[in-house]
Design a protein around this motif. Structure first.
Motif, PDB file in Angstrom:
ATOM      1  N   VAL A 138      36.616  37.483  36.782  1.00 52.16           N
ATOM      2  CA  VAL A 138      37.459  38.297  35.902  1.00 52.16           C
ATOM      3  C   VAL A 138      38.492  39.032  36.750  1.00 52.16           C
ATOM      4  N   PRO A 139      39.782  38.693  36.624  1.00 56.64           N
ATOM      5  CA  PRO A 139      40.806  39.445  37.360  1.00 56.64           C
ATOM      6  C   PRO A 139      40.957  40.839  36.749  1.00 56.64           C
ATOM      7  N   VAL A 140      40.862  41.859  37.575  1.00 58.82           N
ATOM      8  CA  VAL A 140      41.087  43.236  37.135  1.00 58.82           C
ATOM      9  C   VAL A 140      42.416  43.680  37.745  1.00 58.82           C
ATOM     10  N   ILE A 141      43.441  43.706  36.917  1.00 56.05           N
ATOM     11  CA  ILE A 141      44.798  43.985  37.398  1.00 56.05           C
ATOM     12  C   ILE A 141      45.038  45.493  37.398  1.00 56.05           C
ATOM     13  N   VAL A 142      45.463  46.011  38.543  1.00 56.43           N
ATOM     14  CA  VAL A 142      45.775  47.426  38.682  1.00 56.43           C
ATOM     15  C   VAL A 142      47.275  47.550  38.945  1.00 56.43           C
ATOM     16  N   ALA A 143      48.000  48.122  38.002  1.00 58.38           N
ATOM     17  CA  ALA A 143      49.455  48.233  38.119  1.00 58.38           C
ATOM     18  C   ALA A 143      49.814  49.358  39.084  1.00 58.38           C
ATOM     19  N   THR A 144      50.460  49.020  40.183  1.00 59.67           N
ATOM     20  CA  THR A 144      50.938  50.036  41.109  1.00 59.67           C
ATOM     21  C   THR A 144      52.293  50.562  40.635  1.00 59.67           C
ATOM     22  N   LYS A 145      52.740  51.640  41.245  1.00 60.58           N
ATOM     23  CA  LYS A 145      53.958  52.317  40.794  1.00 60.58           C
ATOM     24  C   LYS A 145      55.081  52.153  41.812  1.00 60.58           C
ATOM     25  N   GLU A 146      56.296  52.080  41.291  1.00 59.12           N
ATOM     26  CA  GLU A 146      57.453  51.983  42.183  1.00 59.12           C
ATOM     27  C   GLU A 146      57.559  53.219  43.074  1.00 59.12           C
ATOM     28  N   ASN A 147      57.219  54.407  42.533  1.00 53.13           N
ATOM     29  CA  ASN A 147      57.331  55.622  43.349  1.00 53.13           C
ATOM     30  C   ASN A 147      56.250  55.695  44.425  1.00 53.13           C
ATOM     31  N   PRO A 163      30.316  48.231  38.401  1.00 48.25           N
ATOM     32  CA  PRO A 163      29.165  47.536  39.000  1.00 48.25           C
ATOM     33  C   PRO A 163      29.372  46.031  39.167  1.00 48.25           C
ATOM     34  N   LYS A 164      30.358  45.460  38.477  1.00 46.79           N
ATOM     35  CA  LYS A 164      30.607  44.020  38.570  1.00 46.79           C
ATOM     36  C   LYS A 164      31.655  43.654  39.629  1.00 46.79           C
ATOM     37  N   THR A 165      32.252  44.654  40.290  1.00 45.61           N
ATOM     38  CA  THR A 165      33.306  44.376  41.268  1.00 45.61           C
ATOM     39  C   THR A 165      32.718  43.704  42.503  1.00 45.61           C
ATOM     40  N   ARG A 166      33.295  42.573  42.875  1.00 41.11           N
ATOM     41  CA  ARG A 166      32.839  41.836  44.055  1.00 41.11           C
ATOM     42  C   ARG A 166      33.888  41.747  45.143  1.00 41.11           C
ATOM     43  N   LEU A 167      35.179  41.864  44.767  1.00 37.94           N
ATOM     44  CA  LEU A 167      36.227  41.551  45.744  1.00 37.94           C
ATOM     45  C   LEU A 167      37.492  42.328  45.427  1.00 37.94           C
ATOM     46  N   LEU A 168      38.196  42.729  46.481  1.00 38.45           N
ATOM     47  CA  LEU A 168      39.524  43.337  46.383  1.00 38.45           C
ATOM     48  C   LEU A 168      40.512  42.460  47.129  1.00 38.45           C
ATOM     49  N   PHE A 169      41.664  42.160  46.498  1.00 39.45           N
ATOM     50  CA  PHE A 169      42.749  41.460  47.171  1.00 39.45           C
ATOM     51  C   PHE A 169      43.796  42.453  47.656  1.00 39.45           C
ATOM     52  N   LEU A 170      44.240  42.293  48.894  1.00 40.70           N
ATOM     53  CA  LEU A 170      45.380  43.023  49.422  1.00 40.70           C
ATOM     54  C   LEU A 170      46.343  42.015  50.041  1.00 40.70           C
ATOM     55  N   ASN A 171      47.636  42.245  49.869  1.00 47.04           N
ATOM     56  CA  ASN A 171      48.669  41.362  50.408  1.00 47.04           C
ATOM     57  C   ASN A 171      49.747  42.231  51.035  1.00 47.04           C
ATOM     58  N   SER A 172      49.878  42.127  52.365  1.00 45.45           N
ATOM     59  CA  SER A 172      50.804  43.005  53.087  1.00 45.45           C
ATOM     60  C   SER A 172      51.359  42.269  54.302  1.00 45.45           C
ATOM     61  N   GLY A 198      28.868  46.640  48.111  1.00 42.91           N
ATOM     62  CA  GLY A 198      28.823  45.296  47.536  1.00 42.91           C
ATOM     63  C   GLY A 198      30.182  44.648  47.363  1.00 42.91           C
ATOM     64  N   ILE A 199      31.255  45.328  47.790  1.00 40.93           N
ATOM     65  CA  ILE A 199      32.618  44.812  47.576  1.00 40.93           C
ATOM     66  C   ILE A 199      33.183  44.258  48.882  1.00 40.93           C
ATOM     67  N   ALA A 200      33.685  43.030  48.827  1.00 37.43           N
ATOM     68  CA  ALA A 200      34.378  42.413  49.956  1.00 37.43           C
ATOM     69  C   ALA A 200      35.879  42.623  49.813  1.00 37.43           C
ATOM     70  N   ILE A 201      36.597  42.447  50.918  1.00 39.64           N
ATOM     71  CA  ILE A 201      38.044  42.652  50.936  1.00 39.64           C
ATOM     72  C   ILE A 201      38.702  41.388  51.472  1.00 39.64           C
ATOM     73  N   ALA A 202      39.598  40.805  50.691  1.00 38.42           N
ATOM     74  CA  ALA A 202      40.385  39.648  51.127  1.00 38.42           C
ATOM     75  C   ALA A 202      41.800  40.113  51.396  1.00 38.42           C
ATOM     76  N   THR A 203      42.241  40.000  52.632  1.00 36.12           N
ATOM     77  CA  THR A 203      43.574  40.482  52.981  1.00 36.12           C
ATOM     78  C   THR A 203      44.459  39.304  53.360  1.00 36.12           C
ATOM     79  N   ASP A 204      45.520  39.132  52.594  1.00 34.29           N
ATOM     80  CA  ASP A 204      46.448  38.012  52.741  1.00 34.29           C
ATOM     81  C   ASP A 204      47.605  38.467  53.627  1.00 34.29           C
ATOM     82  N   ASP A 205      47.600  37.986  54.868  1.00 36.80           N
ATOM     83  CA  ASP A 205      48.563  38.438  55.886  1.00 36.80           C
ATOM     84  C   ASP A 205      49.631  37.393  56.187  1.00 36.80           C
ATOM     85  N   ILE A 206      49.927  36.513  55.232  1.00 30.61           N
ATOM     86  CA  ILE A 206      50.784  35.364  55.511  1.00 30.61           C
ATOM     87  C   ILE A 206      52.181  35.772  55.985  1.00 30.61           C
TER      88      ILE A 206
END
Length: 402
Positions: A138-147, A163-172, A198-206
């Motif tokens: 289940v994608p849980v979309i969190v809208a970030t702010k321009e400011n 309690p169902k969160t398994r993973l966080l995506f970060l892209n920087s 219980g939460i893993a972090i996937a960081t996309d550094d491309i």
């Protein structure tokens, strides 16, 4: 009639590829089209990598390899993580895949179960949510702010965790915004995650190497070494080494996860392209000044483009930290009337109108989870970029109130 799976029916076609296809069709019909929709460097693959690919073919290095990649490349990636990111991933903790996208897909298939939640800050790269859906998560979309410069805050992260969160995506740096997290910002997110083991972090550094203004790139595990056992560090040679079509991505992660991801890969593609692996090995190990020259060109284009976008009527744009995208707001255009009488209702219609009216192909912010914005790629020659901006600016002047 063959029945399609429920998984594939949840997935949307790639917005960037759809727009690129539409632009190609118009070009084939004789239209003068400028495509600013594709995230692909307009520079050649470095000479050493090109030569290594040719030599691999000539030397008969064209057979199957180990599923996770040739030992030499995995060792070179291990050294790269240590040298550039101060991260210790042993070669056996490295997986080489057919692009960073396949690494992400392998990851999701290896760790996400039906109903598991994955936090994805928006704006996001278009494929994250759909790949989560394919893994039945289940994608849980969190809208970030321009400011907040489109970056996830600790408070937003804490509020999104269940309690169902398994993973966080970060892209920087981010696709589409170009914004990069600082070490302090990553550490603040890390403090939240320390309380949720219980939460893993996937960081996309491309886009790691494409960063400007003296900003120091820091990856998540580097900023939070105590969380490396829960971190998957994703990268590849596509952007920094101009090797999009070679299809080589890689990641470092805990050994048991890499072994599971390798099992997924073994039953899908097996090893990534052998010739491409040898080319990537050269890209990562042979010194070159080509990246520095490319960054200088990108920096000049970025400076020019951001100034021009902020001069277009109804458009505002933050200056990105890296990558090769600009992500301006076009909200003032909503509800405006085109010369053809169309009233623009959303950013998808705006991009369709610009393609038809001006011949400039752009990607709507909705595809990235950010309605009211559009993405420009400046990975094109300066004269092409200038032509495109002149067309968009002239079209904006022709809009009238409805």
């Amino acid at each position: 009639m063959i029945t399609l799976s429920h998984r594939v029916q949840q997935v949307k076609p790639s917005a960037t590829l759809s727009i690129t296809a539409k632009a190609a069709a118009l070009r084939a019909a004789g239209r003068d089209i400028i495509a600013l929709s594709v995230g692909e460097p307009d520079f050649k693959t470095p000479l050493a990598a090109r030569k290594a690919g040719i030599e691999a073919i000539e030397n008969g290095q064209t057979r199957y390899t180990a599923v996770a990649g040739i030992p030499e490349l995995r060792a070179a990636i291990s050294e790269k993580f240590q040298r550039d990111n101060k991260l210790h991933y042993a070669p056996e903790q490295i997986l080489v895949s057919s692009g960073a996208k396949q690494c992400i897909y392998n990851l999701l298939m290896a760790m996400i179960n039906d109903g598991d939640e994955v936090i994805i800050p928006a704006p996001y790269w278009v494929s994250y949510p759909d790949m989560v859906l394919l893994a039945e998560g289940v994608p849980v979309i969190v809208a970030t702010k321009e400011n907040a410069r489109f970056k996830l805050t600790p408070a937003q992260l804490e509020a999104a965790i269940t309690p169902k969160t398994r993973l966080l995506f970060l892209n920087s740096p981010s696709n589409p915004t170009g914004m990069a997290y600082s070490k302090e910002e990553l550490q603040a997110l890390g403090k939240v995650l320390q309380h949720h083991p219980g939460i893993a972090i996937a960081t996309d550094d491309i886009y790691e190497k494409i960063i400007f203004d003296g900003i120091e790139f820091v990856t998540f595990a580097e900023a939070n070494p105590d969380l490396i056992a829960r971190t998957i560090t994703l990268n590849g040679v596509s952007k920094a080494h101009c090797m999009t079509g070679w299809r080589i991505g890689y990641c470092g992660a805990p050994l048991h996860l890499i072994q599971a991801m390798s099992k997924i890969q073994a039953q899908s593609t097996s090893n990534p392209c052998t010739v491409s692996q040898y080319a990537a090995l050269a890209a990562l190990t042979v010194p070159s000044d080509e990246l520095a020259s490319m960054l200088q060109t990108y920096a000049a284009r970025r400076k020019w483009l951001i100034a021009q976008l902020n001069d277009i009527v109804g458009m505002t744009c933050l200056q990105p930290d890296g990558a090769f995208y600009a992500f301006p707001s076009v909200e003032p255009w909503l509800g405006m009337r085109t010369t053809g009488g169309q009233i623009l209702q959303d950013d998808v219609q705006i991009c369709a109108w610009l393609l038809e009216d001006t011949g400039v192909a752009l990607v709507p912010g909705t595809a990235f989870g950010a309605p009211g914005y559009i993405r420009f790629s400046y990975a094109v020659a300066q004269d092409v970029l200038e032509d495109a901006i002149n067309r968009v600016a002239a079209a904006a002047m022709r809009l009238t109130p409805a």
